[in-house]
Design a protein around this motif. Structure first.
Motif, PDB file in Angstrom:
ATOM      1  N   ILE A 305       0.856  -1.184   0.000  1.00  0.00           N
ATOM      2  CA  ILE A 305       0.000   0.000   0.000  1.00  0.00           C
ATOM      3  C   ILE A 305       0.892   1.233   0.000  1.00  0.00           C
ATOM      4  O   ILE A 305       1.880   1.307   0.741  1.00  0.00           O
ATOM      5  CB  ILE A 305      -0.931  -0.004   1.225  1.00  0.00           C
ATOM      6  N   SER A 306       0.569   2.217  -0.814  1.00  0.00           N
ATOM      7  CA  SER A 306       1.388   3.420  -0.919  1.00  0.00           C
ATOM      8  C   SER A 306       1.429   4.154   0.421  1.00  0.00           C
ATOM      9  O   SER A 306       0.477   4.085   1.203  1.00  0.00           O
ATOM     10  CB  SER A 306       0.829   4.350  -1.996  1.00  0.00           C
ATOM     11  N   PRO A 307       2.520   4.852   0.720  1.00  0.00           N
ATOM     12  CA  PRO A 307       2.632   5.560   2.005  1.00  0.00           C
ATOM     13  C   PRO A 307       1.490   6.535   2.261  1.00  0.00           C
ATOM     14  O   PRO A 307       1.035   6.691   3.384  1.00  0.00           O
ATOM     15  CB  PRO A 307       3.980   6.289   1.876  1.00  0.00           C
ATOM     16  N   GLN A 308       1.016   7.203   1.192  1.00  0.00           N
ATOM     17  CA  GLN A 308      -0.079   8.159   1.378  1.00  0.00           C
ATOM     18  C   GLN A 308      -1.363   7.442   1.789  1.00  0.00           C
ATOM     19  O   GLN A 308      -2.066   7.873   2.701  1.00  0.00           O
ATOM     20  CB  GLN A 308      -0.316   8.945   0.081  1.00  0.00           C
ATOM     21  N   THR A 309      -1.658   6.338   1.109  1.00  0.00           N
ATOM     22  CA  THR A 309      -2.860   5.581   1.445  1.00  0.00           C
ATOM     23  C   THR A 309      -2.705   4.845   2.766  1.00  0.00           C
ATOM     24  O   THR A 309      -3.680   4.626   3.477  1.00  0.00           O
ATOM     25  CB  THR A 309      -3.169   4.566   0.327  1.00  0.00           C
ATOM     26  N   ALA A 310      -1.479   4.489   3.114  1.00  0.00           N
ATOM     27  CA  ALA A 310      -1.227   3.746   4.348  1.00  0.00           C
ATOM     28  C   ALA A 310      -1.654   4.544   5.575  1.00  0.00           C
ATOM     29  O   ALA A 310      -2.185   3.983   6.540  1.00  0.00           O
ATOM     30  CB  ALA A 310       0.254   3.379   4.442  1.00  0.00           C
ATOM     31  N   LEU A 311      -1.437   5.858   5.543  1.00  0.00           N
ATOM     32  CA  LEU A 311      -1.823   6.691   6.680  1.00  0.00           C
ATOM     33  C   LEU A 311      -3.340   6.660   6.884  1.00  0.00           C
ATOM     34  O   LEU A 311      -3.822   6.570   8.019  1.00  0.00           O
ATOM     35  CB  LEU A 311      -1.340   8.128   6.465  1.00  0.00           C
ATOM     36  N   LEU A 312      -4.095   6.735   5.788  1.00  0.00           N
ATOM     37  CA  LEU A 312      -5.552   6.677   5.884  1.00  0.00           C
ATOM     38  C   LEU A 312      -5.999   5.309   6.379  1.00  0.00           C
ATOM     39  O   LEU A 312      -6.882   5.198   7.241  1.00  0.00           O
ATOM     40  CB  LEU A 312      -6.174   6.989   4.519  1.00  0.00           C
ATOM     41  N   PHE A 313      -5.404   4.258   5.836  1.00  0.00           N
ATOM     42  CA  PHE A 313      -5.731   2.899   6.258  1.00  0.00           C
ATOM     43  C   PHE A 313      -5.442   2.717   7.745  1.00  0.00           C
ATOM     44  O   PHE A 313      -6.228   2.124   8.483  1.00  0.00           O
ATOM     45  CB  PHE A 313      -4.914   1.910   5.424  1.00  0.00           C
ATOM     46  N   LYS A 314      -4.316   3.241   8.175  1.00  0.00           N
ATOM     47  CA  LYS A 314      -3.922   3.136   9.582  1.00  0.00           C
ATOM     48  C   LYS A 314      -4.907   3.874  10.480  1.00  0.00           C
ATOM     49  O   LYS A 314      -5.297   3.379  11.544  1.00  0.00           O
ATOM     50  CB  LYS A 314      -2.517   3.718   9.742  1.00  0.00           C
ATOM     51  N   ALA A 315      -5.344   5.056  10.056  1.00  0.00           N
ATOM     52  CA  ALA A 315      -6.287   5.833  10.854  1.00  0.00           C
ATOM     53  C   ALA A 315      -7.617   5.111  10.997  1.00  0.00           C
ATOM     54  O   ALA A 315      -8.212   5.077  12.087  1.00  0.00           O
ATOM     55  CB  ALA A 315      -6.501   7.207  10.216  1.00  0.00           C
ATOM     56  N   VAL A 316      -8.096   4.504   9.911  1.00  0.00           N
ATOM     57  CA  VAL A 316      -9.373   3.778   9.948  1.00  0.00           C
ATOM     58  C   VAL A 316      -9.294   2.598  10.903  1.00  0.00           C
ATOM     59  O   VAL A 316     -10.208   2.363  11.712  1.00  0.00           O
ATOM     60  CB  VAL A 316      -9.757   3.305   8.530  1.00  0.00           C
ATOM     61  N   VAL A 317      -8.201   1.855  10.848  1.00  0.00           N
ATOM     62  CA  VAL A 317      -8.050   0.693  11.719  1.00  0.00           C
ATOM     63  C   VAL A 317      -7.962   1.115  13.179  1.00  0.00           C
ATOM     64  O   VAL A 317      -8.562   0.496  14.061  1.00  0.00           O
ATOM     65  CB  VAL A 317      -6.816  -0.131  11.311  1.00  0.00           C
ATOM     66  N   VAL A 318      -7.229   2.180  13.460  1.00  0.00           N
ATOM     67  CA  VAL A 318      -7.090   2.654  14.844  1.00  0.00           C
ATOM     68  C   VAL A 318      -8.443   3.099  15.390  1.00  0.00           C
ATOM     69  O   VAL A 318      -8.794   2.813  16.544  1.00  0.00           O
ATOM     70  CB  VAL A 318      -6.062   3.800  14.912  1.00  0.00           C
ATOM     71  N   ILE A 319      -9.224   3.804  14.571  1.00  0.00           N
ATOM     72  CA  ILE A 319     -10.560   4.216  15.012  1.00  0.00           C
ATOM     73  C   ILE A 319     -11.420   2.996  15.315  1.00  0.00           C
ATOM     74  O   ILE A 319     -12.131   2.953  16.335  1.00  0.00           O
ATOM     75  CB  ILE A 319     -11.234   5.090  13.928  1.00  0.00           C
ATOM     76  N   ALA A 320     -11.344   1.987  14.463  1.00  0.00           N
ATOM     77  CA  ALA A 320     -12.117   0.760  14.689  1.00  0.00           C
ATOM     78  C   ALA A 320     -11.699   0.071  15.980  1.00  0.00           C
ATOM     79  O   ALA A 320     -12.542  -0.390  16.755  1.00  0.00           O
ATOM     80  CB  ALA A 320     -11.940  -0.191  13.500  1.00  0.00           C
ATOM     81  N   VAL A 321     -10.393   0.034  16.240  1.00  0.00           N
ATOM     82  CA  VAL A 321      -9.897  -0.593  17.469  1.00  0.00           C
ATOM     83  C   VAL A 321     -10.408   0.147  18.692  1.00  0.00           C
ATOM     84  O   VAL A 321     -10.857  -0.458  19.678  1.00  0.00           O
ATOM     85  CB  VAL A 321      -8.360  -0.637  17.459  1.00  0.00           C
ATOM     86  N   CYS A 322     -10.353   1.472  18.646  1.00  0.00           N
ATOM     87  CA  CYS A 322     -10.818   2.270  19.790  1.00  0.00           C
ATOM     88  C   CYS A 322     -12.317   2.078  20.032  1.00  0.00           C
ATOM     89  O   CYS A 322     -12.764   2.011  21.178  1.00  0.00           O
ATOM     90  CB  CYS A 322     -10.500   3.752  19.557  1.00  0.00           C
ATOM     91  N   LEU A 323     -13.095   1.982  18.955  1.00  0.00           N
ATOM     92  CA  LEU A 323     -14.531   1.764  19.113  1.00  0.00           C
ATOM     93  C   LEU A 323     -14.827   0.379  19.676  1.00  0.00           C
ATOM     94  O   LEU A 323     -15.702   0.216  20.529  1.00  0.00           O
ATOM     95  CB  LEU A 323     -15.237   1.942  17.765  1.00  0.00           C
ATOM     96  N   ILE A 324     -14.078  -0.627  19.214  1.00  0.00           N
ATOM     97  CA  ILE A 324     -14.316  -1.993  19.679  1.00  0.00           C
ATOM     98  C   ILE A 324     -14.094  -2.109  21.172  1.00  0.00           C
ATOM     99  O   ILE A 324     -14.845  -2.785  21.882  1.00  0.00           O
ATOM    100  CB  ILE A 324     -13.403  -2.979  18.908  1.00  0.00           C
TER     101      ILE A 324
END
Length: 356
Positions: A305-324
């Motif tokens: 995954i490109s570095p630019q897209t990786a940051l967005l992907f990382k943010a989405v996963v972190v938000i999901a983890v915090c909600l869970i």
């Protein structure tokens, strides 16, 4: 079904359950995507493999996040840890680069002592601004976050300082008992902090200050000293992390070392279950949070995954983890699910009312 839920409620209610579950799920997903993800091999008496790399690369983040945990537990925040890592690494590499013998252990130890001392002074500066002068933590540490990065650039004169020192390189790439030395350094720091905060009254005092600093002061606790101490400890952890970061590449770049590590550290603390409002904290949860972030980073790069897209992907996963792992979110989700579950029909209710 309810009996099963009640039986496992003590387990699911533990603060480390959800971070640990997320980490396990991420490891399983990586194993399915790449069957050799968990493969570990021995080369020249050292262990190599993706799990070992994750542990080694997690060590600097674990160190920074441990110090950040104590700061957040007092109700503060430390945005300067990335700059402190850059400063400590720059000072150490500058001293070693100017030494006659870069591989001399005494020269390396002197460089580490000077850099570590400078980091402690800057951590004390943060502590004075917050605990003595009374500046808001986010503003006080933001000052050093900006000025510290400039100070690191002054130390390196805007250049990348390259060194060739075996003892210094060992901090980031060395091995001990087949495992990376950085893992043992992070583990030692975690055990030391845990010993002082969980085997003495210091941890309870930090939590009481974070819960209500004024009430703690009225109870006889010197809140200012406690707040000053946690910023110094945070700076010490950031300095050691800076040594690891620069040792990994045998060079110091004042602009790149520790860049945005403060944000990853805050995320690790939050994922681990420590509230940003202060009070109770979890060192074990912070370590799990750091491992989750590093595993996620490794997974993203492995998927090309490109570095630019990786940051967005990382943010989405972190938000999901915090909600869970949020009890309020899970409770609301259960209530909504229960509201949408169809109840018994009129015929079923009549059948239930008929005596046998």
């Amino acid at each position: 079904m309810n009996a099963v839920v009640e039986r496992f409620r003590p387990l699911t209610g533990h603060r480390l359950f959800w971070p640990a579950l997320v980490l396990v799920v991420m490891i399983l997903a990586n194993t399915i995507y790449r069957p050799g993800f968990l493969a570990v091999e021995v080369k020249n008496g050292h262990l190599y493999g993706t799990p070992v790399d994750i542990l080694r690369l997690s060590a600097p983040l674990i160190l920074v996040a441990l110090g950040m945990t104590l700061v957040i537990a007092t109700g503060g925040i430390d945005l300067s840890v990335g700059s402190l890592s850059a400063i400590s690494g720059a000072i150490a590499c500058l001293f070693i680069s100017e030494a006659a013998d870069q591989s001399s252990l005494s020269n390396v130890l002197t460089a580490l002592a000077l850099a570590f001392g400078a980091a402690l002074v800057l951590g004390a500066w943060n502590g004075v601004l917050v605990a003595v002068i009374g500046i808001q933590p986010i503003i006080a540490t933001l000052i050093l976050m900006v000025a510290g990065r400039g100070l690191a650039q002054l130390v390196t004169e805007g250049q990348i300082i390259t060194i060739n020192s075996g003892p210094y390189r060992a901090i980031g790439l060395g091995h001990f008992l087949t495992l990376p030395l950085a893992v043992f350094i992070a583990l030692g720091a975690a055990l030391l902090i845990a010993a002082f905060t969980r085997r003495t009254a210091l941890g309870l005092i930090i939590e009481s200050v974070g819960g209500n600093a004024e009430a703690s002061r009225l109870a006889g606790i010197r809140s200012g000293r406690v707040i000053f101490l946690v910023y110094v400890v945070s700076a010490a952890c950031a300095a050691i992390a800076g040594f690891m970061m620069t040792a990994n590449v045998s060079s110091a770049d004042g602009n790149a070392v520790g860049l945005w590590v403060e944000l990853d550290a805050i995320l690790a603390v939050v994922i681990g279950g420590t509230s940003l409002a202060g009070g109770r904290f979890s060192l074990g949860g912070t370590i799990l949070g750091a491992l989750i972030i590093q595993t996620l980073t490794t997974s993203v790069y492995a998927m090309n995954i490109s570095p630019q897209t990786a940051l967005l992907f990382k943010a989405v996963v972190v938000i999901a983890v915090c909600l869970i792992q949020s009890p309020a979110f899970r409770a609301r989700f259960r209530r909504r699910r229960g509201a949408t579950t169809p109840g018994p029909t009129a015929a079923q209710r009549e059948k239930e009312q008929v005596p046998a």
